[in-house]
Scaffold this active site. Structure first.
Site, PDB file in Angstrom:
ATOM      1  N   ILE A  19      67.071  81.982  39.088  1.00  0.00           N
ATOM      2  CA  ILE A  19      68.360  81.796  39.766  1.00  0.00           C
ATOM      3  C   ILE A  19      68.947  80.414  39.438  1.00  0.00           C
ATOM      4  CG2 ILE A  19      69.393  81.506  42.062  1.00  0.00           C
ATOM      5  CD1 ILE A  19      67.368  83.773  42.933  1.00  0.00           C
ATOM      6  N   ARG A  39      59.859  71.198  38.055  1.00  0.00           N
ATOM      7  CA  ARG A  39      58.445  70.849  37.946  1.00  0.00           C
ATOM      8  C   ARG A  39      57.955  71.000  36.515  1.00  0.00           C
ATOM      9  NH1 ARG A  39      55.475  73.979  42.366  1.00  0.00           N
ATOM     10  NH2 ARG A  39      56.368  75.696  41.163  1.00  0.00           N
ATOM     11  N   ASN A  94      58.094  82.182  47.070  1.00  0.00           N
ATOM     12  CA  ASN A  94      57.566  83.047  48.128  1.00  0.00           C
ATOM     13  C   ASN A  94      56.057  83.145  47.916  1.00  0.00           C
ATOM     14  OD1 ASN A  94      56.883  84.969  49.989  1.00  0.00           O
ATOM     15  ND2 ASN A  94      58.524  86.389  49.438  1.00  0.00           N
ATOM     16  N   SER A 141      66.882  83.257  51.610  1.00  0.00           N
ATOM     17  CA  SER A 141      66.335  84.579  51.266  1.00  0.00           C
ATOM     18  C   SER A 141      66.548  85.559  52.405  1.00  0.00           C
ATOM     19  CB  SER A 141      64.833  84.440  51.016  1.00  0.00           C
ATOM     20  OG  SER A 141      64.194  85.694  51.110  1.00  0.00           O
ATOM     21  N   LYS A 142      66.649  86.820  52.037  1.00  0.00           N
ATOM     22  CA  LYS A 142      66.751  87.877  53.051  1.00  0.00           C
ATOM     23  C   LYS A 142      65.602  87.811  54.052  1.00  0.00           C
ATOM     24  CE  LYS A 142      64.066  91.812  51.351  1.00  0.00           C
ATOM     25  NZ  LYS A 142      63.144  91.407  50.325  1.00  0.00           N
ATOM     26  N   TYR A 154      57.127  81.059  54.338  1.00  0.00           N
ATOM     27  CA  TYR A 154      58.336  81.196  53.514  1.00  0.00           C
ATOM     28  C   TYR A 154      59.518  81.669  54.366  1.00  0.00           C
ATOM     29  CZ  TYR A 154      61.238  83.065  49.634  1.00  0.00           C
ATOM     30  OH  TYR A 154      62.255  83.363  48.756  1.00  0.00           O
ATOM     31  N   GLU A 186      67.097  90.685  46.200  1.00  0.00           N
ATOM     32  CA  GLU A 186      66.228  91.152  45.121  1.00  0.00           C
ATOM     33  C   GLU A 186      66.853  90.777  43.785  1.00  0.00           C
ATOM     34  OE1 GLU A 186      63.432  92.492  46.046  1.00  0.00           O
ATOM     35  OE2 GLU A 186      63.859  93.105  48.099  1.00  0.00           O
ATOM     36  N   THR A 189      63.675  87.636  38.376  1.00  0.00           N
ATOM     37  CA  THR A 189      63.489  86.290  37.804  1.00  0.00           C
ATOM     38  C   THR A 189      62.012  86.161  37.414  1.00  0.00           C
ATOM     39  OG1 THR A 189      62.834  85.389  39.946  1.00  0.00           O
ATOM     40  CG2 THR A 189      65.196  85.329  39.440  1.00  0.00           C
TER      41      THR A 189
HETATM   42  P1  NAP Z   1      61.568  81.037  39.712  1.00  0.00           P
HETATM   43  O1  NAP Z   1      61.885  82.053  38.681  1.00  0.00           O
HETATM   44  O2  NAP Z   1      60.137  80.716  39.952  1.00  0.00           O
HETATM   45  O3  NAP Z   1      62.337  79.684  39.429  1.00  0.00           O
HETATM   46  C1  NAP Z   1      62.199  78.633  40.349  1.00  0.00           C
HETATM   47  C2  NAP Z   1      62.227  77.313  39.653  1.00  0.00           C
HETATM   48  O4  NAP Z   1      62.016  76.298  40.658  1.00  0.00           O
HETATM   49  C3  NAP Z   1      61.091  77.146  38.639  1.00  0.00           C
HETATM   50  O5  NAP Z   1      61.559  76.414  37.534  1.00  0.00           O
HETATM   51  C4  NAP Z   1      60.067  76.333  39.419  1.00  0.00           C
HETATM   52  O6  NAP Z   1      59.236  75.527  38.609  1.00  0.00           O
HETATM   53  C5  NAP Z   1      60.976  75.439  40.240  1.00  0.00           C
HETATM   54  N1  NAP Z   1      60.230  74.880  41.368  1.00  0.00           N
HETATM   55  C6  NAP Z   1      59.605  75.539  42.366  1.00  0.00           C
HETATM   56  N2  NAP Z   1      59.002  74.669  43.187  1.00  0.00           N
HETATM   57  C7  NAP Z   1      59.253  73.424  42.690  1.00  0.00           C
HETATM   58  C8  NAP Z   1      58.894  72.117  43.066  1.00  0.00           C
HETATM   59  N3  NAP Z   1      58.096  71.873  44.108  1.00  0.00           N
HETATM   60  N4  NAP Z   1      59.348  71.090  42.331  1.00  0.00           N
HETATM   61  C9  NAP Z   1      60.128  71.283  41.250  1.00  0.00           C
HETATM   62  N5  NAP Z   1      60.487  72.514  40.816  1.00  0.00           N
HETATM   63  C10 NAP Z   1      60.048  73.565  41.524  1.00  0.00           C
HETATM   64  O7  NAP Z   1      62.189  81.497  41.131  1.00  0.00           O
HETATM   65  P2  NAP Z   1      63.550  82.272  41.504  1.00  0.00           P
HETATM   66  O8  NAP Z   1      63.213  83.684  41.776  1.00  0.00           O
HETATM   67  O9  NAP Z   1      64.615  81.930  40.545  1.00  0.00           O
HETATM   68  O10 NAP Z   1      63.826  81.604  42.918  1.00  0.00           O
HETATM   69  C11 NAP Z   1      64.772  80.569  43.113  1.00  0.00           C
HETATM   70  C12 NAP Z   1      65.091  80.481  44.596  1.00  0.00           C
HETATM   71  O11 NAP Z   1      65.617  81.722  45.052  1.00  0.00           O
HETATM   72  C13 NAP Z   1      63.881  80.181  45.478  1.00  0.00           C
HETATM   73  O12 NAP Z   1      64.245  79.308  46.508  1.00  0.00           O
HETATM   74  C14 NAP Z   1      63.525  81.542  46.036  1.00  0.00           C
HETATM   75  O13 NAP Z   1      62.875  81.443  47.258  1.00  0.00           O
HETATM   76  C15 NAP Z   1      64.907  82.146  46.188  1.00  0.00           C
HETATM   77  N6  NAP Z   1      64.896  83.625  46.281  1.00  0.00           N
HETATM   78  C16 NAP Z   1      64.609  84.377  45.199  1.00  0.00           C
HETATM   79  C17 NAP Z   1      64.610  85.775  45.324  1.00  0.00           C
HETATM   80  C18 NAP Z   1      64.375  86.679  44.151  1.00  0.00           C
HETATM   81  O14 NAP Z   1      64.492  87.908  44.326  1.00  0.00           O
HETATM   82  N7  NAP Z   1      64.066  86.164  42.974  1.00  0.00           N
HETATM   83  C19 NAP Z   1      64.874  86.380  46.565  1.00  0.00           C
HETATM   84  C20 NAP Z   1      65.162  85.557  47.651  1.00  0.00           C
HETATM   85  C21 NAP Z   1      65.183  84.176  47.495  1.00  0.00           C
HETATM   86  P3  NAP Z   1      57.920  76.141  37.895  1.00  0.00           P
HETATM   87  O15 NAP Z   1      58.450  76.830  36.679  1.00  0.00           O
HETATM   88  O16 NAP Z   1      57.086  74.946  37.583  1.00  0.00           O
HETATM   89  O17 NAP Z   1      57.266  77.068  38.879  1.00  0.00           O
END
Ligand code: NAP
Length: 262
Positions: A19, A39, A94, A141-142, A154, A186, A189
């Site tokens: 995202i 990170r 999560n 998040s939902k 979470y 949903e 990613t």
């Molecule tokens: P993702 O694919 O894992 O991408 C998240 C990015 O954030 C990664 O680059 C990760 O680094 C980085 N990150 C996480 N913790 C960190 C930290 N402590 N310090 C620095 N960087 C950090 O996740 P995503 O699905 O895009 O999620 C992004 C956001 O959307 C999150 O807040 C998640 O809770 C929210 N969300 C996602 C969904 C979904 O369906 N995907 C649904 C609801 C909410 P690394 O590569 O090192 O892990």
């Protein structure tokens, strides 16, 4: 539509993947300057994508759980780039800390990794946001509204993010700083791909995905990072100038529509 984001500096936490990548690319397309805090290093694939649009972006490697490192880095961004217009608080995971198997210490650790850095990034950037009359988008998040059953920490963190969105919208109202949240349900990613792998082999993963997408009212499909980035960047932009304190659901109707009918 010109979103009036040209040359505006926007910090995107976790902005090189999923995202966050959706936000960084959308900001780049609008002529803004994405500043990615993440990170792990950004991949060559991501570099290729963003550099096909612009080379005017920054990447800083930081584990946002190291809270004391946040303010010096935010100050450095402001100094290097001459100010900060926006924050996209997005990094998080999560981590499935279910109440039946999670100590309070691990609960707190998860809250730290999902909530505390949202606070510290904004607290650190506030002097610069006051100057720019800037804008904040928090990713929630939902699960904050629907629960998920096995992810207490979470869900609490994401609920906290919604609370902070309202609180900061009020706290910053006299500075003309707008604060909104995008609620995701949903979205496919890297994080989601890892989660789906926990359901077994490819056939099981596909079956699980179908159960999920069948319940997403609009087009029975996952939301894309690009859709979240584009909506979020509009909300962040000066073109969305009278919207603050809102929780905006970019979820194909998942949370609010009557799923028994679809
Ligand atoms: P993702 O694919 O894992 O991408 C998240 C990015 O954030 C990664 O680059 C990760 O680094 C980085 N990150 C996480 N913790 C960190 C930290 N402590 N310090 C620095 N960087 C950090 O996740 P995503 O699905 O895009 O999620 C992004 C956001 O959307 C999150 O807040 C998640 O809770 C929210 N969300 C996602 C969904 C979904 O369906 N995907 C649904 C609801 C909410 P690394 O590569 O090192 O892990």
């Amino acid at each position: 539509m010109d979103l009036k984001l040209k040359d505006k500096v926007v910090i995107v936490t976790g902005g090189g993947k999923g995202i966050g990548e959706g936000f960084s690319l959308s900001l780049a397309r609008e002529g803004a300057i994405p500043v990615i805090f993440s990170r792990s290093s950004i991949t060559d694939e991501f570099k290729k994508k963003i550099e096909a649009i612009t080379t005017n972006y920054d990447f800083y490697q930081i584990d946002l759980c190291n809270t004391d490192e946040i303010k010096p880095l935010v100050d450095k961004v402001a100094k290097t780039r001459g100010g900060i217009y926006g924050i996209v608080n997005n990094a998080g995971v999560n981590d499935n800390k279910a109440i039946e198997t999670t100590s309070w210490q691990d609960f707190e650790k998860s809250i730290h990794g999902n909530l505390t850095h949202y606070y510290e990034v904004v607290r650190s950037a506030l002097p610069y946001l006051k100057e720019s009359k800037g804008s904040i988008v928090n990713i929630s998040s939902k699960t904050a509204l629907t629960g998920q059953g096995k992810t207490s920490a979470y869900a609490a963190a994401k609920g906290g993010i919604l609370g902070l969105t309202r609180e900061w919208a009020v706290a910053f109202i006299h500075y003309d700083i707008r604060v909104n949240a995008i609620v995701v349900s949903e979205c496919f990613t890297p994080l989601y791909a890892n989660w789906i792998k926990t359901f077994g082999d490819e056939a099981h993963q596909k079956a699980r995905l179908k159960v999920i997408t069948d319940k997403i009212p609009l087009e029975n499909r996952m939301t894309t990072p690009e859709e979240i980035g584009d909506t979020g960047v509009f909300v962040l932009s000066p073109k969305s100038s009278h919207t603050t304190g809102q929780w905006i659901f970019v979820d194909g109707g998942y949370v609010h529509l009557d799923r028994a009918l679809v």
